[in-house]
Design a protein around this motif. Structure first.
Motif, PDB file in Angstrom:
ATOM      1  N   UNK A 112       0.996  -1.265   0.047  1.00 27.66           N
ATOM      2  CA  UNK A 112      -0.058   0.135  -0.065  1.00 27.66           C
ATOM      3  C   UNK A 112       0.856   1.216  -0.006  1.00 27.66           C
ATOM      4  N   UNK A 113       1.906   1.391   0.883  1.00 30.11           N
ATOM      5  CA  UNK A 113       2.714   2.238   0.833  1.00 30.11           C
ATOM      6  C   UNK A 113       3.425   2.705  -0.474  1.00 30.11           C
ATOM      7  N   UNK A 114       3.764   1.627  -1.129  1.00 26.18           N
ATOM      8  CA  UNK A 114       4.475   1.732  -2.414  1.00 26.18           C
ATOM      9  C   UNK A 114       3.418   1.877  -3.598  1.00 26.18           C
ATOM     10  N   UNK A 115       2.168   2.068  -3.397  1.00 28.29           N
ATOM     11  CA  UNK A 115       1.358   2.601  -4.327  1.00 28.29           C
ATOM     12  C   UNK A 115       0.284   1.494  -4.884  1.00 28.29           C
ATOM     13  N   UNK A 116       0.353   0.250  -4.619  1.00 25.01           N
ATOM     14  CA  UNK A 116      -0.520  -0.593  -4.815  1.00 25.01           C
ATOM     15  C   UNK A 116      -1.885  -0.266  -4.177  1.00 25.01           C
ATOM     16  N   UNK A 117      -3.041  -0.369  -4.816  1.00 26.18           N
ATOM     17  CA  UNK A 117      -4.480  -0.103  -4.230  1.00 26.18           C
ATOM     18  C   UNK A 117      -5.469  -1.076  -4.331  1.00 26.18           C
ATOM     19  N   UNK A 118      -5.201  -2.259  -5.093  1.00 28.55           N
ATOM     20  CA  UNK A 118      -5.978  -3.091  -5.126  1.00 28.55           C
ATOM     21  C   UNK A 118      -5.681  -4.572  -4.604  1.00 28.55           C
ATOM     22  N   UNK A 119      -6.403  -5.201  -3.841  1.00 27.42           N
ATOM     23  CA  UNK A 119      -5.966  -6.223  -3.034  1.00 27.42           C
ATOM     24  C   UNK A 119      -6.966  -7.181  -3.170  1.00 27.42           C
ATOM     25  N   UNK A 120      -6.636  -8.511  -3.690  1.00 22.74           N
ATOM     26  CA  UNK A 120      -7.425  -9.687  -3.895  1.00 22.74           C
ATOM     27  C   UNK A 120      -7.211 -10.645  -2.945  1.00 22.74           C
ATOM     28  N   UNK A 121      -8.103 -11.096  -2.386  1.00 19.61           N
ATOM     29  CA  UNK A 121      -8.049 -12.505  -1.622  1.00 19.61           C
ATOM     30  C   UNK A 121      -9.133 -13.332  -1.668  1.00 19.61           C
ATOM     31  N   UNK A 122      -9.470 -14.204  -0.951  1.00 21.24           N
ATOM     32  CA  UNK A 122     -10.571 -15.049  -1.090  1.00 21.24           C
ATOM     33  C   UNK A 122     -10.926 -15.922   0.469  1.00 21.24           C
ATOM     34  N   UNK A 123     -12.227 -16.034   0.605  1.00 22.46           N
ATOM     35  CA  UNK A 123     -12.547 -17.064   1.722  1.00 22.46           C
ATOM     36  C   UNK A 123     -11.706 -18.164   1.868  1.00 22.46           C
ATOM     37  N   UNK A 124     -11.556 -18.676   0.563  1.00 25.05           N
ATOM     38  CA  UNK A 124     -10.842 -20.149   0.497  1.00 25.05           C
ATOM     39  C   UNK A 124      -9.240 -20.073   0.768  1.00 25.05           C
ATOM     40  N   UNK A 125      -8.710 -18.664   0.877  1.00 28.24           N
ATOM     41  CA  UNK A 125      -7.311 -18.691   1.265  1.00 28.24           C
ATOM     42  C   UNK A 125      -7.040 -18.739   2.592  1.00 28.24           C
ATOM     43  N   UNK A 126      -7.567 -19.642   3.470  1.00 32.01           N
ATOM     44  CA  UNK A 126      -7.520 -19.531   4.940  1.00 32.01           C
ATOM     45  C   UNK A 126      -7.448 -18.370   5.518  1.00 32.01           C
ATOM     46  N   UNK A 127      -6.279 -18.229   6.198  1.00 31.41           N
ATOM     47  CA  UNK A 127      -6.244 -16.865   6.860  1.00 31.41           C
ATOM     48  C   UNK A 127      -5.714 -15.551   6.220  1.00 31.41           C
ATOM     49  N   UNK A 128      -5.771 -15.578   4.796  1.00 30.12           N
ATOM     50  CA  UNK A 128      -5.512 -14.440   3.897  1.00 30.12           C
ATOM     51  C   UNK A 128      -6.288 -13.176   4.317  1.00 30.12           C
ATOM     52  N   UNK A 129      -7.630 -13.431   4.206  1.00 23.96           N
ATOM     53  CA  UNK A 129      -8.595 -12.183   4.472  1.00 23.96           C
ATOM     54  C   UNK A 129      -8.121 -11.592   5.803  1.00 23.96           C
ATOM     55  N   UNK A 130      -7.911 -12.405   6.817  1.00 31.86           N
ATOM     56  CA  UNK A 130      -7.627 -11.981   8.271  1.00 31.86           C
ATOM     57  C   UNK A 130      -6.470 -11.009   8.120  1.00 31.86           C
ATOM     58  N   UNK A 131      -5.588 -11.319   7.419  1.00 26.67           N
ATOM     59  CA  UNK A 131      -4.345 -10.703   7.334  1.00 26.67           C
ATOM     60  C   UNK A 131      -4.401  -9.399   6.512  1.00 26.67           C
ATOM     61  N   UNK A 132      -5.036  -9.449   5.443  1.00 24.22           N
ATOM     62  CA  UNK A 132      -5.355  -8.241   4.556  1.00 24.22           C
ATOM     63  C   UNK A 132      -6.156  -7.288   5.426  1.00 24.22           C
ATOM     64  N   UNK A 133      -7.202  -7.798   6.139  1.00 23.06           N
ATOM     65  CA  UNK A 133      -7.834  -6.881   6.920  1.00 23.06           C
ATOM     66  C   UNK A 133      -7.180  -6.042   8.035  1.00 23.06           C
ATOM     67  N   UNK A 134      -6.023  -6.879   8.739  1.00 22.41           N
ATOM     68  CA  UNK A 134      -5.445  -6.183   9.810  1.00 22.41           C
ATOM     69  C   UNK A 134      -4.419  -5.097   9.118  1.00 22.41           C
ATOM     70  N   UNK A 135      -3.927  -5.520   7.928  1.00 17.20           N
ATOM     71  CA  UNK A 135      -2.905  -4.722   7.303  1.00 17.20           C
ATOM     72  C   UNK A 135      -3.636  -3.483   6.758  1.00 17.20           C
ATOM     73  N   UNK A 136      -4.726  -3.398   6.081  1.00 15.47           N
ATOM     74  CA  UNK A 136      -5.423  -2.400   5.778  1.00 15.47           C
ATOM     75  C   UNK A 136      -6.200  -1.571   6.919  1.00 15.47           C
ATOM     76  N   UNK A 137      -6.201  -2.058   8.005  1.00 12.49           N
ATOM     77  CA  UNK A 137      -7.133  -1.364   9.089  1.00 12.49           C
ATOM     78  C   UNK A 137      -6.524   0.252   9.249  1.00 12.49           C
ATOM     79  N   UNK A 138      -7.160   1.097   8.906  1.00 14.70           N
ATOM     80  CA  UNK A 138      -6.913   2.765   9.111  1.00 14.70           C
ATOM     81  C   UNK A 138      -6.722   3.239   7.621  1.00 14.70           C
ATOM     82  N   UNK A 139      -6.540   2.414   6.467  1.00 15.46           N
ATOM     83  CA  UNK A 139      -6.455   2.908   5.148  1.00 15.46           C
ATOM     84  C   UNK A 139      -7.366   2.193   4.276  1.00 15.46           C
ATOM     85  N   UNK A 140      -8.527   1.589   4.931  1.00 16.26           N
ATOM     86  CA  UNK A 140      -9.495   0.840   4.138  1.00 16.26           C
ATOM     87  C   UNK A 140     -10.023   1.687   3.098  1.00 16.26           C
ATOM     88  N   UNK A 141     -10.565   2.882   3.350  1.00 11.95           N
ATOM     89  CA  UNK A 141     -11.202   3.698   2.640  1.00 11.95           C
ATOM     90  C   UNK A 141     -10.334   4.174   1.188  1.00 11.95           C
TER      91      UNK A 141
END
Length: 340
Positions: free
Chosen positions: A39-68
């Motif tokens: 995100x800091x480097x300029x990426x703005x589109x993050x793709x995950x899936x319910x099937x990717x075990x803990x990936x959603x959880x980690x994306x959620x943690x990482x984007x907290x505060x910049x979600x919008x």
């Protein structure tokens, strides 16, 4: 680097998306740091899936505060309305958000539509009406299913494999999406690991002004490569064009992309690696593929009963038992010769 707009969604982001499937293979702190660095480097589109075990959880943690300021896409493998709603609520909780920018039916075998008897598309419509989903998407591996989805007029975003090893039919699909004003998200831009040159892969994608590639990122060094292209985006010059054509010739014909949709094998064969082992050895000679573990795995291919459960699931209609046999023979020749 150019910005890409995903069809009618209006989502406009740099042509450099983050694929979060590999996050499940690393530690949580490392995964969160990787997404934040993206995100800091300029990426703005993050793709995950319910099937990717803990990936959603980690994306959620990482984007907290910049979600919008980010766009989050996820997917559901649900095949019933009940499973759809359970997946959606779980995804929202794990992603720490009250909406998903692009919610996708994951790896479909049909283009869900209102009134088809499944109730699946109606679920997406209701979720969108509730504000929990902003745009309806779909991912597919079968070309004709992908074309059906685009032509249905029901989907705002299509995710489909695309790389410089893709054929003319895949390029037709890109143009079909352009005509239909459907966003095209390119997965497997490195062809499941067969493509090793990120610069050539990015140059290929940059030829399409309506394609958003998502790169599966697992290491800081990988992320650094993709982020370097934000300011120094490679273009398909004569040197890269020659390189790509040489790659296409080498990999012409049927080959396993390593997608894994053939799995699990009733005989315990690691199909998605064993069916392309010869290619991996030839393209990237490495002792890592000649370990006792992989020798055992390749030996296991002798257990194939040709039940063809794998061929029925293969989205590329490959003759998997034949590929396993040919790859085992090549592998044994490499071993007999003392290595790659």
């Amino acid at each position: 680097m150019r910005d890409v707009t995903l069809g009618s969604t209006g989502i406009t982001v740099p042509q450099n998306g983050f694929g979060a499937l590999p996050l499940q293979r690393i530690g949580e702190d490392e995964a969160v740091a990787l997404v934040r660095a993206a995100f800091s480097g300029g990426m703005r589109y993050f793709d995950t899936a319910r099937a990717y075990s803990n990936s959603e959880h980690r994306v959620g943690l990482a984007l907290e505060g910049v979600r919008e300021r980010a766009f989050v896409a996820t997917k559901t493998m649900a095949r019933t309305p009940e499973a759809f709603w359970a997946d959606l609520e779980k995804s929202l909780a794990e992603l720490r958000t009250d909406y998903i920018d692009v919610h996708q039916f994951h790896c479909v075998d049909q283009a869900y539509a209102p009134g088809d008897g499944t109730g699946m598309y109606e679920c997406m419509q209701e979720a969108k009406a509730q504000g929990k989903v902003r745009h309806i998407g779909v991912t597919a591996h079968k070309l004709e299913v992908a074309f059906d989805c685009v032509r249905s007029g029901l989907y705002e975003v299509l995710q489909f494999p695309l790389s410089y090893l893709s054929g003319p039919r895949e390029r037709e699909l890109v143009e079909e999406c352009r005509r239909a004003n459907v966003g095209f998200v390119a997965m497997k831009g490195l062809a499941g690991g067969l493509i090793a040159d990120s610069r050539a892969a990015m140059a290929f994608m940059s030829q399409f002004d309506n394609v958003l590639p998502i790169w599966g990122v697992q290491r800081e060094s990988e992320l650094a490569e993709w982020l370097s292209y934000m300011d120094d985006t490679p273009s398909m010059d004569e040197g890269l064009r020659t390189f790509v054509e040489r790659e296409r010739v080498e990999l012409a014909g049927d080959f396993c992309r390593g997608c894994g949709y053939c799995m699990p094998c009733p005989q315990g064969i690691v199909i998605n690696q064993c069916a392309r082992m010869a290619l991996m050895l030839r393209r990237a000679p490495s002792s890592a593929w000649l370990t006792e573990q992989w020798q055992r795995a390749m030996g296991d291919t002798r257990r194939c009963t040709e039940c063809r459960a794998c061929t029925a699931r293969c989205p590329y209609d490959l003759d998997v038992p034949s590929l396993l046999r040919k790859n085992r023979e090549d592998y044994e020749r490499v071993l007999a010769a003392g290595g790659a």
